[in-house]
Scaffold this motif. Structure first.
Motif, short mmCIF file in Angstrom:
data_model
loop_
_atom_site.label_atom_id
_atom_site.label_comp_id
_atom_site.label_asym_id
_atom_site.label_seq_id
_atom_site.Cartn_x
_atom_site.Cartn_y
_atom_site.Cartn_z
N ARG A 455 0.84 -1.20 0.00
CA ARG A 455 0.00 0.00 0.00
C ARG A 455 0.87 1.25 0.00
O ARG A 455 0.65 2.19 -0.79
CB ARG A 455 -0.92 0.00 1.23
CG ARG A 455 -1.90 1.18 1.26
CD ARG A 455 -2.62 1.27 2.59
NE ARG A 455 -1.73 1.68 3.67
CZ ARG A 455 -1.38 2.95 3.89
NH1 ARG A 455 -1.82 3.93 3.10
NH2 ARG A 455 -0.59 3.25 4.90
N LEU A 456 1.88 1.27 0.86
CA LEU A 456 2.77 2.42 0.92
C LEU A 456 3.56 2.58 -0.38
O LEU A 456 3.80 3.70 -0.84
CB LEU A 456 3.74 2.26 2.11
CG LEU A 456 3.12 2.31 3.50
CD1 LEU A 456 4.15 1.94 4.57
CD2 LEU A 456 2.53 3.68 3.79
N GLY A 457 3.95 1.46 -0.98
CA GLY A 457 4.68 1.53 -2.23
C GLY A 457 3.84 2.10 -3.35
O GLY A 457 4.35 2.86 -4.20
N SER A 458 2.55 1.76 -3.39
CA SER A 458 1.68 2.25 -4.45
C SER A 458 1.57 3.77 -4.44
O SER A 458 1.33 4.40 -5.47
CB SER A 458 0.28 1.62 -4.33
OG SER A 458 -0.38 2.09 -3.16
N LEU A 459 1.76 4.37 -3.27
CA LEU A 459 1.70 5.82 -3.16
C LEU A 459 2.92 6.50 -3.80
O LEU A 459 2.89 7.70 -4.08
CB LEU A 459 1.61 6.23 -1.69
CG LEU A 459 0.42 5.67 -0.89
CD1 LEU A 459 0.51 6.10 0.57
CD2 LEU A 459 -0.90 6.12 -1.50
N ARG A 460 3.98 5.71 -4.02
CA ARG A 460 5.22 6.27 -4.57
C ARG A 460 5.61 5.59 -5.88
O ARG A 460 6.77 5.68 -6.30
CB ARG A 460 6.36 6.11 -3.55
CG ARG A 460 6.11 6.92 -2.28
CD ARG A 460 7.24 6.75 -1.29
NE ARG A 460 7.07 7.62 -0.13
CZ ARG A 460 7.86 7.62 0.94
NH1 ARG A 460 8.89 6.79 0.97
NH2 ARG A 460 7.64 8.45 1.94
N ASN A 461 4.68 4.90 -6.49
CA ASN A 461 4.94 4.21 -7.75
C ASN A 461 6.06 3.18 -7.59
O ASN A 461 6.93 3.02 -8.45
CB ASN A 461 5.30 5.21 -8.86
CG ASN A 461 5.26 4.57 -10.25
OD1 ASN A 461 4.47 3.66 -10.50
ND2 ASN A 461 6.12 5.04 -11.15
N LYS A 462 6.05 2.47 -6.47
CA LYS A 462 7.01 1.42 -6.18
C LYS A 462 6.27 0.11 -5.92
O LYS A 462 5.10 0.13 -5.52
CB LYS A 462 7.85 1.78 -4.93
CG LYS A 462 8.66 3.05 -5.04
CD LYS A 462 9.35 3.39 -3.73
CE LYS A 462 10.35 2.33 -3.32
NZ LYS A 462 11.10 2.72 -2.10
N PRO A 463 6.91 -1.03 -6.14
CA PRO A 463 6.23 -2.30 -5.83
C PRO A 463 5.92 -2.45 -4.35
O PRO A 463 4.93 -3.07 -3.97
CB PRO A 463 7.23 -3.37 -6.31
CG PRO A 463 8.54 -2.67 -6.41
CD PRO A 463 8.24 -1.25 -6.74
N ARG A 464 6.75 -1.89 -3.50
CA ARG A 464 6.51 -1.88 -2.05
C ARG A 464 7.41 -0.84 -1.43
O ARG A 464 8.47 -0.48 -1.97
CB ARG A 464 6.75 -3.25 -1.43
CG ARG A 464 8.19 -3.70 -1.37
CD ARG A 464 8.36 -4.99 -0.55
NE ARG A 464 7.66 -6.11 -1.14
CZ ARG A 464 6.68 -6.77 -0.53
NH1 ARG A 464 6.32 -6.42 0.72
NH2 ARG A 464 6.10 -7.79 -1.09
N GLU A 465 7.02 -0.35 -0.27
CA GLU A 465 7.87 0.50 0.57
C GLU A 465 8.15 -0.29 1.83
O GLU A 465 7.27 -0.46 2.68
CB GLU A 465 7.18 1.81 0.88
CG GLU A 465 8.04 2.78 1.69
CD GLU A 465 9.32 3.12 0.94
OE1 GLU A 465 10.41 2.71 1.42
OE2 GLU A 465 9.24 3.75 -0.11
N LYS A 466 9.36 -0.79 1.95
CA LYS A 466 9.68 -1.69 3.06
C LYS A 466 9.65 -0.98 4.40
O LYS A 466 10.19 0.12 4.55
CB LYS A 466 11.06 -2.31 2.83
CG LYS A 466 11.09 -3.32 1.70
CD LYS A 466 12.49 -3.88 1.53
CE LYS A 466 12.54 -4.92 0.44
NZ LYS A 466 13.91 -5.39 0.18
#
Length: 483
Positions: A455-466
């Motif tokens: 979810r956090l990654g989608s906010l930054r156009n990333k597959p995930r935000e670890k």
């Protein structure tokens, strides 16, 4: 917790009244391949995987470079293992702290140690403890969001030159992350704190130092091709280093991978411009040199690496080793990354060969000591780097696990392991951890972490935000709802 134990017991009561109870310590590739093969080979086996981290997948998560997403697809296979009705994962359980090895062995018919290598080899040269010197493992864990290295102090804003000791795949990964444009890294699953630091980096030159020559380079062609292909990168390779001796020719003749690596290095040396532009990033391959000592600024920070020139000598096995020549040169730098190998660490009650950095074993069966001729530790096995040393790729663990599982099966057939003798297994493990107030993170709660990271990654156009701290991980796992 008591309700959880009842659910687990009901879940498995219909499978076998006396199942083979197996615990795998470590949830990296070696651990998951072992669990998968045990479940397939023994229809009544119950397999529990424990890991000291709140999340599974080991080096697939914390070791594979963020710009290698195709390598991480294997986690889908590992997740299916955890969803198997006879398998469970328990994170945040540390062998040696949460419970001892003798305690674990008393709970299970077989214990397979597959927790890998979480420390580093040492060079043993003067100045190794200066600030600004880190292991490549620490750096890799830092940019991959491993909670142990979240607070690694890296001052890239004030760093222009970096020396990387080693020329294997990990060294090339590290060099690529330091030199690749951050706009390209921004859409990967690189940890946000690492991306922010790299965006402020002043690094202009990276030196990859190897004891031997381009004919003996330990990297693969794929990794080398990637780093050589970085946009607008000057690559420095001395053409004199590429001159081959008859011994080099003999080595290359028998190794297709090294022949391809040598060809790529030769092409890079001849196709590059004669000198770098002032605004260009530089990658220099320094062959035939080994570190002698680290120099400091008088305040405890590294300012240079003193290297000794080497020459190759045959050792009688068809390979050449590097011998110091007594000639020295210094390379100035503000940071050093040592990529000289990972090292496994023992736990109390485990026989360990400190020189080789492995558990003494025969085809995965743990020996009582390091003599090689001692008795077997019944019911105790190893797999992965702890078994064979820190070598190979992810798939290497597949064959390693197969060998260990075959040994377990043979021990059952010979009556060394007796599944009909009841063991507490999972229920005993959960009771012990409950008594000690250990916050267990089962796979269903890892999936909550996974969902939040995506979810956090989608906010930054990333597959995930670890999530990169223990508190963040445990909070997201919502461990109050264990079942």
């Amino acid at each position: 917790m008591a309700m959880c134990r009842m659910i687990f017991l009901r879940r498995f009561s219909s499978i076998s009244s006396n199942p083979l109870r197996v615990c795998v310590v470590g949830s990296g590739p070696a651990g998951f391949y072992t669990a998968e093969k045990m479940l397939k080979r023994h229809e009544a086996a119950q397999v529990d995987i424990i890991d000291r981290l709140p999340m599974p997948f080991g080096l697939v998560r914390s070791g594979v470079a963020p710009d290698h997403p195709e390598t991480k697809i294997v986690v889908n296979q590992f997740s299916r293992v955890c969803h198997h009705e006879r398998c469970s994962f328990f994170g945040n359980v540390m062998l040696g702290s949460s419970l001892s090895l003798p305690e674990l062995r008393s709970l299970y018919h077989a214990v397979v140690l597959a927790y890998g290598a979480e420390s580093d080899r040492s060079l043993g040269i003067p100045g190794e403890d200066l600030s600004g010197i880190h292991s490549a493992r620490e750096f890799v864990w830092w940019y991959n969001g491993h909670p142990d290295c979240r607070n690694l102090e890296l001052y890239l804003k004030n760093t222009q030159k970096v020396v990387i000791l080693g020329q294997g795949n990990v060294a090339l990964d590290v060099a690529r992350i330091l030199l690749r444009p951050t706009v390209e890294l921004a859409t990967t699953d690189i940890a946000n704190h690492a991306l922010a630091t790299l965006q402020e980096s002043s690094i202009r030159k990276v030196y990859l130092v190897g004891r031997r020559g381009p004919a003996q380079a330990a990297c693969t062609a794929k990794e080398l091709r990637e780093v050589l292909g970085i946009k607008d990168l000057y690559v420095g390779i001395s053409e004199s280093d590429l001159l081959k001796t008859p011994a080099d020719e003999e080595e290359l003749k028998n190794d297709r991978i090294r022949r391809r690596v040598y060809e790529l290095l030769s092409k890079a040396a001849t196709s590059n411009q004669s000198s770098p532009r002032s605004d260009q990033h530089e990658l220099h391959f320094v062959f035939f040199h080994k570190p002698d000592r680290f120099l400091d600024d008088g305040h405890g920070h590294v300012t240079a690496v003193r290297l000794e020139k080497t020459a190759l000598r045959g050792n009688g096995s068809g390979k050449q080793i590097a011998i110091g020549t007594g000639e020295f040169q210094d390379i100035e730098c503000e940071m050093v990354l040592k990529s000289i190998g990972y090292k496994s660490v023992p736990v109390d009650g485990l026989p360990f060969d400190h020189q080789a950095g492995v558990v003494p074993n025969v085809r995965g069966r743990v020996l009582c000591d390091t003599s090689g001729e001692s008795a077997i530790e019944e019911g105790l096995y190893v797999c992965g780097w702890l078994k064979r040393g820190p070598t190979g790729i992810i798939a290497t663990n597949l064959y390693c696990a197969e060998e260990t599982v075959v040994s377990i099966s043979e021990d059952i057939d010979r009556g060394v392991l007796v599944p009909s003798l009841p063991k507490p297994g999972r229920d005993g493990l959960l009771q012990l951890l409950d008594d000690r107030n250990v916050r267990v993170v089962p796979f269903s709660n890892w999936e909550k972490i996974d969902s939040e990271e995506r979810r956090l990654g989608s906010l930054r156009n990333k597959p995930r935000e670890k999530l990169a701290t223990w508190d963040e991980l445990l909070r997201a796992s919502d461990t109050n709802q264990l079942c």
